[in-house]
Design an enzyme around this catalytic site. Structure first.
Site, PDB file in Angstrom:
ATOM      1  CG  ASP A 126     -13.348  -1.081   1.743  1.00  0.00           C
ATOM      2  OD1 ASP A 126     -13.424   0.113   2.064  1.00  0.00           O
ATOM      3  OD2 ASP A 126     -12.282  -1.624   1.394  1.00  0.00           O
ATOM      4  NE  ARG A 151      -3.944  -0.138   2.140  1.00  0.00           N
ATOM      5  CZ  ARG A 151      -4.913   0.091   3.043  1.00  0.00           C
ATOM      6  NH1 ARG A 151      -4.899  -0.552   4.207  1.00  0.00           N
ATOM      7  NH2 ARG A 151      -5.855   0.983   2.812  1.00  0.00           N
TER       8      ARG A 151
HETATM    9  C1  EPZ Z   1      -9.240   3.795   1.042  1.00  0.00           C
HETATM   10  O1  EPZ Z   1      -7.924   3.291   1.219  1.00  0.00           O
HETATM   11  C2  EPZ Z   1     -10.058   3.172   2.160  1.00  0.00           C
HETATM   12  N1  EPZ Z   1      -9.530   3.590   3.442  1.00  0.00           N
HETATM   13  C3  EPZ Z   1     -10.011   1.659   2.048  1.00  0.00           C
HETATM   14  O2  EPZ Z   1     -10.869   1.146   3.061  1.00  0.00           O
HETATM   15  C4  EPZ Z   1     -10.558   1.238   0.693  1.00  0.00           C
HETATM   16  O3  EPZ Z   1     -10.423  -0.159   0.555  1.00  0.00           O
HETATM   17  C5  EPZ Z   1      -9.759   1.935  -0.416  1.00  0.00           C
HETATM   18  O4  EPZ Z   1      -9.797   3.372  -0.214  1.00  0.00           O
HETATM   19  C6  EPZ Z   1     -10.313   1.633  -1.802  1.00  0.00           C
HETATM   20  O5  EPZ Z   1     -11.649   2.019  -1.880  1.00  0.00           O
HETATM   21  C7  EPZ Z   1      -9.866   4.807   3.936  1.00  0.00           C
HETATM   22  O6  EPZ Z   1     -10.564   5.582   3.315  1.00  0.00           O
HETATM   23  C8  EPZ Z   1      -9.356   5.141   5.311  1.00  0.00           C
HETATM   24  P1  EPZ Z   1      -6.483   3.660  -2.490  1.00  0.00           P
HETATM   25  P2  EPZ Z   1      -6.707   3.915   0.334  1.00  0.00           P
HETATM   26  O7  EPZ Z   1      -5.480   4.716  -2.356  1.00  0.00           O
HETATM   27  O8  EPZ Z   1      -6.888   5.362   0.190  1.00  0.00           O
HETATM   28  C9  EPZ Z   1      -2.793   1.679  -4.661  1.00  0.00           C
HETATM   29  C10 EPZ Z   1     -11.466  -0.225   4.853  1.00  0.00           C
HETATM   30  O9  EPZ Z   1     -11.666  -1.441   4.882  1.00  0.00           O
HETATM   31  N2  EPZ Z   1      -2.094   2.922  -4.339  1.00  0.00           N
HETATM   32  O10 EPZ Z   1      -7.707   3.904  -3.309  1.00  0.00           O
HETATM   33  O11 EPZ Z   1      -5.446   3.391   0.892  1.00  0.00           O
HETATM   34  C11 EPZ Z   1      -3.032   0.838  -3.417  1.00  0.00           C
HETATM   35  O12 EPZ Z   1      -1.895   0.061  -3.122  1.00  0.00           O
HETATM   36  C12 EPZ Z   1     -10.282   0.331   4.110  1.00  0.00           C
HETATM   37  O13 EPZ Z   1     -12.226   0.637   5.365  1.00  0.00           O
HETATM   38  C13 EPZ Z   1      -0.812   3.121  -4.824  1.00  0.00           C
HETATM   39  O14 EPZ Z   1      -0.258   2.273  -5.515  1.00  0.00           O
HETATM   40  O15 EPZ Z   1      -6.986   3.185  -1.057  1.00  0.00           O
HETATM   41  C14 EPZ Z   1      -4.217  -0.003  -3.796  1.00  0.00           C
HETATM   42  O16 EPZ Z   1      -3.784  -1.123  -4.527  1.00  0.00           O
HETATM   43  C15 EPZ Z   1      -9.375  -0.766   3.592  1.00  0.00           C
HETATM   44  N3  EPZ Z   1      -0.166   4.271  -4.514  1.00  0.00           N
HETATM   45  C16 EPZ Z   1      -5.017   0.925  -4.704  1.00  0.00           C
HETATM   46  O17 EPZ Z   1      -4.116   1.955  -5.128  1.00  0.00           O
HETATM   47  C17 EPZ Z   1      -0.740   5.237  -3.735  1.00  0.00           C
HETATM   48  O18 EPZ Z   1      -0.098   6.285  -3.494  1.00  0.00           O
HETATM   49  C18 EPZ Z   1      -6.208   1.552  -4.001  1.00  0.00           C
HETATM   50  O19 EPZ Z   1      -5.719   2.345  -2.970  1.00  0.00           O
HETATM   51  C19 EPZ Z   1      -2.035   5.010  -3.245  1.00  0.00           C
HETATM   52  C20 EPZ Z   1      -2.703   3.851  -3.559  1.00  0.00           C
END
Ligand code: EPZ
Length: 445
Positions: free
Chosen positions: A303, A121
């Protein structure tokens, strides 16, 4: 050790009130750092992650008061820009403090955030966007030092519609000296809620909920705001009723925010009716759903993948799950198999073959939604189940056991003091209680 003990085989009935959304309240609490005045937030869920966000605000010098589901924040006392590792590692959403701190103070020292183990992440999209806005970021191992005395607007293209990156960059852009555009922005309802909060304080943000987000410079004033309902909590209780059978009513739930989840449950045979902020759900004999493919909003939410999988373990036929958002989000599968589920996984694919019966067992929660999924599956199993490591569940579900009990589930949340009382009372019940965590350990859960 705290744990949940529950007995399946009992249909659910009754009403449950859905709490405010964790994934909206957390970025909005971070956004109060931007505000020039006091903020009063209503419908904030009582969760451990919210406690950590409050601790971060207080560490930074803000005054915070909480009464029930209301949180009052006065950020005028903001006097430092370092985010302590102990708090950063508690949750992923600690990274949401980076953008506001840079916008307000021009500096932020932090480390890589914690959060559910769902595969890699990184925060490269957050940092890359901030660098485009003129922030200077130095990284030594997992420590980061970010400086941006004067952020400038930028045209930022997100290669993936990252929820957190969209939120962080939206907040940072309010402290820039010129407009910012974010292309391929995330469109989740929680993004809209954050923008609505900021706009209620006077911020000028256009396109929230679309992939083209435009932010004009200018820090907002304080605001009074009500957090949106938690669509993932709502999905979890619908999944619980689908697994256990019965008819339940969700209050303060918006079907419009969870259409893909409702579509899957209806295609599995369940009946859903809604009116404004009420959802009426009637479980029916379940059939497999062919393909459930997670995707950024408005796709099927990652989620909800675990809890819907748990609901369909006894559905007739096959359901194929494809997890496209996170690299490792099937960590709940071994525990579901221990209940007797038939699940084959390969990479991002999980194939669920419906079975006639599941049998209760001891499980250990692996992450927030995986732990909830174990409870959902156990409600559809015969006999007693125990779920340990419930701190994962408590991060994102307010009064989880109590709400399920209110729907007629036979469930107990065993805390240390209850164990201690039994120890004082003595007798075989203690042996039963104490044996349970040992079973979890034996099962290698
Ligand atoms: C948010 O996480 C939520 N958390 C997550 O909920 C949710 O699963 C996720 O969005 C997707 O909807 C909160 O809002 C606190 P992303 P976030 O950035 O922001 C990759 C729960 O169960 N990525 O959309 O971390 C990442 O690795 C939690 O309530 C990068 O590569 O999700 C992932 O594969 C779990 N580089 C994908 O994007 C970055 O800089 C989605 O991540 C950021 C993300």
């Amino acid at each position: 050790m705290e744990y949940i003990r529950l007995w399946g085989g009992q249909a659910l009935a009754g009403e449950v009130a859905i709490s405010g959304a964790k994934n909206s309240a957390l970025p909005i609490l971070a956004a109060t750092l931007l505000c020039k005045g006091e903020c009063l937030l209503h419908n904030c869920p009582r969760l451990t992650d919210i406690n950590w966000a409050i601790a971060l605000l207080q560490h930074l010098g803000c005054r915070v008061c909480r009464e029930g589901h209301d949180i009052w924040v006065d950020s005028k006392g903001l006097c430092r820009c370092d985010l302590p590792e102990t708090l950063m590692k508690k949750m992923r959403s600690s990274v949401f403090f980076l953008g506001p701190l840079l916008a307000k103070t021009g500096a932020c020292d932090l480390c890589e955030p914690g959060g559910c183990c769902l595969g890699a992440r990184p925060i490269d999209l957050h940092l890359g966007g901030l660098a485009q806005m003129g922030a200077e970021i130095r990284q030594e191992e997992d420590r980061l030092s970010c400086r941006g005395a004067k952020l400038h607007g930028a045209a930022i293209v997100l290669p993936f519609p990252s929820v957190g990156a969209t939120e962080n960059l939206m907040m940072a852009a309010l402290g820039a000296d010129s407009p910012t555009t974010i292309y391929n922005a995330a469109k989740e309802p929680e993004i809209v809620d954050l923008a609505d909060f900021l706009q209620s304080g006077g911020a000028k943000i256009h396109g929230a909920g679309t992939k083209l987000l435009q932010i004009e410079p200018g820090l907002p004033n304080g605001a009074e705001y009500r957090i949106m309902p938690d669509r993932m909590e709502a999905a979890t209780y619908l999944a619980a009723a689908a697994a256990a059978g019965g008819r339940i009513v969700l209050r303060d739930a918006h079907k419009k925010d969870m259409l893909p989840v409702c579509d899957v449950l209806e295609s599995a045979g369940c009946q859903i009716q809604s009116d404004c902020d009420i959802i009426e759900f009637t479980a029916k004999p379940l059939r497999g759903c062919k393909l459930v493919r997670t995707a950024p909003y408005p796709g099927f939410p990652t989620d909800a993948q675990a809890v819907i999988m748990a609901a369909l373990l006894r559905a007739e036929g096959l359901t194929v799950f494809e997890e496209t958002v996170f690299a490792s989000r099937f960590r709940h599968v071994p525990a579901l198999r221990a209940l007797g589920a038939q699940i084959e996984t390969s990479g991002a694919i999980a194939v669920v073959s419906g079975v006639k019966t599941l049998s209760g067992t001891a499980m250990a929660a692996t992450d927030l939604r995986g732990g909830a999924a174990m409870a959902v599956a156990a409600l559809g199993a015969q006999g007693c189940s125990v779920i340990t490591e419930i701190q994962h569940i408590q991060r994102g579900y307010e009064d989880f056991a109590q709400k399920l009990a209110g729907l007629g589930a036979r469930i107990q949340h065993i805390t240390e003091d209850k164990l201690w009382r039994r120890k004082k009372e003595g007798g075989s019940r203690l042996a039963e209680e104490a044996a349970v965590p040992l079973i979890a350990a034996k099962n290698g859960q």
